[in-house]
Write a protein that holds these residues in place. Structure first.
Motif, PDB file in Angstrom:
ATOM      1  N   THR A 206      22.182  19.366 -32.626  1.00  0.00           N
ATOM      2  CA  THR A 206      22.474  20.602 -33.354  1.00  0.00           C
ATOM      3  C   THR A 206      21.285  21.020 -34.213  1.00  0.00           C
ATOM      4  O   THR A 206      20.911  22.196 -34.258  1.00  0.00           O
ATOM      5  CB  THR A 206      23.718  20.416 -34.244  1.00  0.00           C
ATOM      6  N   ALA A 207      20.673  20.060 -34.897  1.00  0.00           N
ATOM      7  CA  ALA A 207      19.513  20.352 -35.743  1.00  0.00           C
ATOM      8  C   ALA A 207      18.335  20.857 -34.913  1.00  0.00           C
ATOM      9  O   ALA A 207      17.650  21.818 -35.285  1.00  0.00           O
ATOM     10  CB  ALA A 207      19.116  19.104 -36.524  1.00  0.00           C
ATOM     11  N   LEU A 208      18.089  20.212 -33.776  1.00  0.00           N
ATOM     12  CA  LEU A 208      16.985  20.619 -32.910  1.00  0.00           C
ATOM     13  C   LEU A 208      17.197  22.035 -32.380  1.00  0.00           C
ATOM     14  O   LEU A 208      16.266  22.857 -32.351  1.00  0.00           O
ATOM     15  CB  LEU A 208      16.853  19.639 -31.735  1.00  0.00           C
ATOM     16  N   ILE A 209      18.416  22.328 -31.967  1.00  0.00           N
ATOM     17  CA  ILE A 209      18.705  23.651 -31.410  1.00  0.00           C
ATOM     18  C   ILE A 209      18.609  24.724 -32.487  1.00  0.00           C
ATOM     19  O   ILE A 209      18.150  25.849 -32.239  1.00  0.00           O
ATOM     20  CB  ILE A 209      20.096  23.657 -30.744  1.00  0.00           C
ATOM     21  N   ALA A 210      19.021  24.401 -33.719  1.00  0.00           N
ATOM     22  CA  ALA A 210      18.882  25.361 -34.831  1.00  0.00           C
ATOM     23  C   ALA A 210      17.420  25.730 -35.027  1.00  0.00           C
ATOM     24  O   ALA A 210      17.085  26.902 -35.269  1.00  0.00           O
ATOM     25  CB  ALA A 210      19.456  24.763 -36.116  1.00  0.00           C
ATOM     26  N   SER A 211      16.529  24.744 -34.913  1.00  0.00           N
ATOM     27  CA  SER A 211      15.097  25.028 -35.018  1.00  0.00           C
ATOM     28  C   SER A 211      14.635  25.895 -33.855  1.00  0.00           C
ATOM     29  O   SER A 211      13.827  26.813 -34.020  1.00  0.00           O
ATOM     30  CB  SER A 211      14.294  23.722 -35.032  1.00  0.00           C
ATOM     31  N   CYS A 212      15.154  25.600 -32.666  1.00  0.00           N
ATOM     32  CA  CYS A 212      14.800  26.374 -31.463  1.00  0.00           C
ATOM     33  C   CYS A 212      15.158  27.846 -31.608  1.00  0.00           C
ATOM     34  O   CYS A 212      14.413  28.722 -31.166  1.00  0.00           O
ATOM     35  CB  CYS A 212      15.537  25.816 -30.250  1.00  0.00           C
ATOM     36  N   VAL A 213      16.326  28.108 -32.188  1.00  0.00           N
ATOM     37  CA  VAL A 213      16.776  29.490 -32.368  1.00  0.00           C
ATOM     38  C   VAL A 213      15.745  30.283 -33.169  1.00  0.00           C
ATOM     39  O   VAL A 213      15.374  31.408 -32.801  1.00  0.00           O
ATOM     40  CB  VAL A 213      18.144  29.535 -33.084  1.00  0.00           C
ATOM     41  N   ILE A 214      15.263  29.683 -34.252  1.00  0.00           N
ATOM     42  CA  ILE A 214      14.291  30.365 -35.111  1.00  0.00           C
ATOM     43  C   ILE A 214      12.954  30.540 -34.400  1.00  0.00           C
ATOM     44  O   ILE A 214      12.376  31.629 -34.381  1.00  0.00           O
ATOM     45  CB  ILE A 214      14.087  29.574 -36.418  1.00  0.00           C
TER      46      ILE A 214
ATOM     47  N   VAL B  12      17.955  17.339 -40.336  1.00  0.00           N
ATOM     48  CA  VAL B  12      17.355  18.624 -39.992  1.00  0.00           C
ATOM     49  C   VAL B  12      15.863  18.613 -40.316  1.00  0.00           C
ATOM     50  O   VAL B  12      15.030  19.111 -39.550  1.00  0.00           O
ATOM     51  CB  VAL B  12      18.053  19.778 -40.749  1.00  0.00           C
ATOM     52  N   TRP B  13      15.515  18.017 -41.458  1.00  0.00           N
ATOM     53  CA  TRP B  13      14.105  17.935 -41.859  1.00  0.00           C
ATOM     54  C   TRP B  13      13.301  17.142 -40.830  1.00  0.00           C
ATOM     55  O   TRP B  13      12.210  17.531 -40.436  1.00  0.00           O
ATOM     56  CB  TRP B  13      13.996  17.285 -43.234  1.00  0.00           C
ATOM     57  N   LYS B  14      13.872  16.028 -40.387  1.00  0.00           N
ATOM     58  CA  LYS B  14      13.205  15.212 -39.383  1.00  0.00           C
ATOM     59  C   LYS B  14      13.045  15.978 -38.069  1.00  0.00           C
ATOM     60  O   LYS B  14      12.091  15.750 -37.327  1.00  0.00           O
ATOM     61  CB  LYS B  14      13.997  13.925 -39.146  1.00  0.00           C
ATOM     62  N   ALA B  15      13.990  16.866 -37.777  1.00  0.00           N
ATOM     63  CA  ALA B  15      13.951  17.619 -36.516  1.00  0.00           C
ATOM     64  C   ALA B  15      13.025  18.820 -36.585  1.00  0.00           C
ATOM     65  O   ALA B  15      12.751  19.444 -35.556  1.00  0.00           O
ATOM     66  CB  ALA B  15      15.362  18.090 -36.150  1.00  0.00           C
ATOM     67  N   GLY B  16      12.529  19.140 -37.785  1.00  0.00           N
ATOM     68  CA  GLY B  16      11.744  20.357 -37.971  1.00  0.00           C
ATOM     69  C   GLY B  16      10.631  20.568 -36.975  1.00  0.00           C
ATOM     70  O   GLY B  16      10.670  21.504 -36.163  1.00  0.00           O
ATOM     71  N   LEU B  17       9.618  19.703 -36.982  1.00  0.00           N
ATOM     72  CA  LEU B  17       8.471  19.871 -36.100  1.00  0.00           C
ATOM     73  C   LEU B  17       8.864  19.657 -34.645  1.00  0.00           C
ATOM     74  O   LEU B  17       8.431  20.401 -33.753  1.00  0.00           O
ATOM     75  CB  LEU B  17       7.351  18.901 -36.493  1.00  0.00           C
TER      76      LEU B  17
END
Length: 320
Positions: free
Chosen positions: A288-296, A219-224
């Motif tokens: 999943t991690a990328l989409i979670a960031s997208c939601v925010i 998830v951290w890697k997917a942040g930016l």
């Protein structure tokens, strides 16, 4: 303690916070589900059954008796968003194929992540913005747009992109829970009222289960990268939805811009797609991690864009 009030103040809080809690547990104690088993293990690994119930309840809220205006507006926005995701997915597939980028800044990006992020609109955000800047008929258009919920249109987008296809039984199976809910809700208004109450209740439960399958390092890697994908969702789908609203829906563009977001339940789509076709299973954690960031990100950006456009065209917020 005002737990719910605190979660409500966080964009997508009921989805994101439980998901993060599940991810923290899985990152620090990866064998928790196996250690405790029983109901605890089921809660941490059973996202799909919870999602199936969620889609039945979500379907019950969709009214067959939509007015012509709602059908036209909602249909235009639904069709445009799905078509945009399919076209972008097709273009991305020419470079990514069925896999994902495995090195460099774009590590983890895949057609699955892109299509799932672009296919589903944050209904609560859309209705809140239209309640503020639109009219009740525009709010009602989401009854049509909510057909985006679930993995069905993402599977269609992947098929259009020329990637691994899904047998018709699997495509039908992806939408049957939604159809069952729609039938129940339209046959009996009491069933609609009963089932619809469970929609927000189920969100934190499947979010936690999905989070329990994530590692926070991913998830951290997917942040930016996830943030940039969120910006792309707003920019790309916002543009096509804006013109669809203006020229097909005969609106002022606000409804289109209000729909340019990623729904919280889109976080569950990669897992649902992978359950239908195992070729996508390795992509689930990163998608999943990328989409979670997208939601925010989209939950923050869309209101800013809508407010700016409303001010530019002289539309004042409803105060009643």
């Amino acid at each position: 303690m005002k737990i719910k009030a605190t979660l409500d103040r966080i964009p997508g809080g009921m989805m994101i916070v439980p998901l993060l809690i599940g991810a923290i547990i899985n990152t620090l104690f990866p064998n928790t589900a196996d250690t405790f088993g029983s109901f605890t293990g089921a809660m941490m690994t059973g996202a799909l059954p919870i999602l199936a119930v969620f889609y039945v309840c979500m379907g019950s809220t969709i009214d067959f008796k939509a007015t012509p205006y709602i059908l036209k507006k909602g249909g235009a926005l639904l069709g445009t968003k799905v078509a945009t995701a399919a076209i972008v997915g097709f273009i991305a597939a020419q470079f990514l194929g069925e896999g994902m980028i495995e090195s460099g800044f774009f590590t983890g990006i895949s057609v699955l992540a892109i299509a799932a992020a672009m296919n589903d609109t944050n209904g609560g955000l859309y209705m809140a913005l239209m309640g503020q800047f639109g009219k009740k008929e525009d709010v009602g258009a989401y009854s049509i747009m909510s057909l985006e919920s679930g993995p069905f249109f993402t599977m269609i987008s992947l098929g259009v992109a020329g990637l691994a296809a899904f047998p018709w039984q699997t495509l039908l199976g992806a939408v049957i829970p939604l159809i069952v809910g729609m039938v129940l809700g339209n046959l009996d208004k009491d069933m609609r009222e009963y089932l619809s109450k469970a929609v927000p209740v189920l969100v934190p439960f499947f979010a936690f289960s999905l989070g329990a399958g994530l590692n926070l390092l991913d998830v951290w890697k997917a942040g930016l990268l996830g943030a940039l994908l969120g910006v792309a969702v707003v920019a790309v789908t916002g543009t096509t939805l804006f013109f669809a609203d203006r020229f097909v829906g005969k609106g002022n563009g606000i409804a289109g811009l209000s729909a340019a977001s990623t729904a919280g339940n889109a976080v569950g789509v990669p897992a649902a797609v992978a359950s239908a076709n195992a070729v996508y299973a390795p992509l689930v954690p990163s998608a999943t991690a990328l989409i979670a960031s997208c939601v925010i990100v989209t939950a923050i950006l869309v209101p800013i864009v809508v407010s700016w456009w409303a001010k530019r065209i002289g539309v004042k917020a409803n105060t009643a």
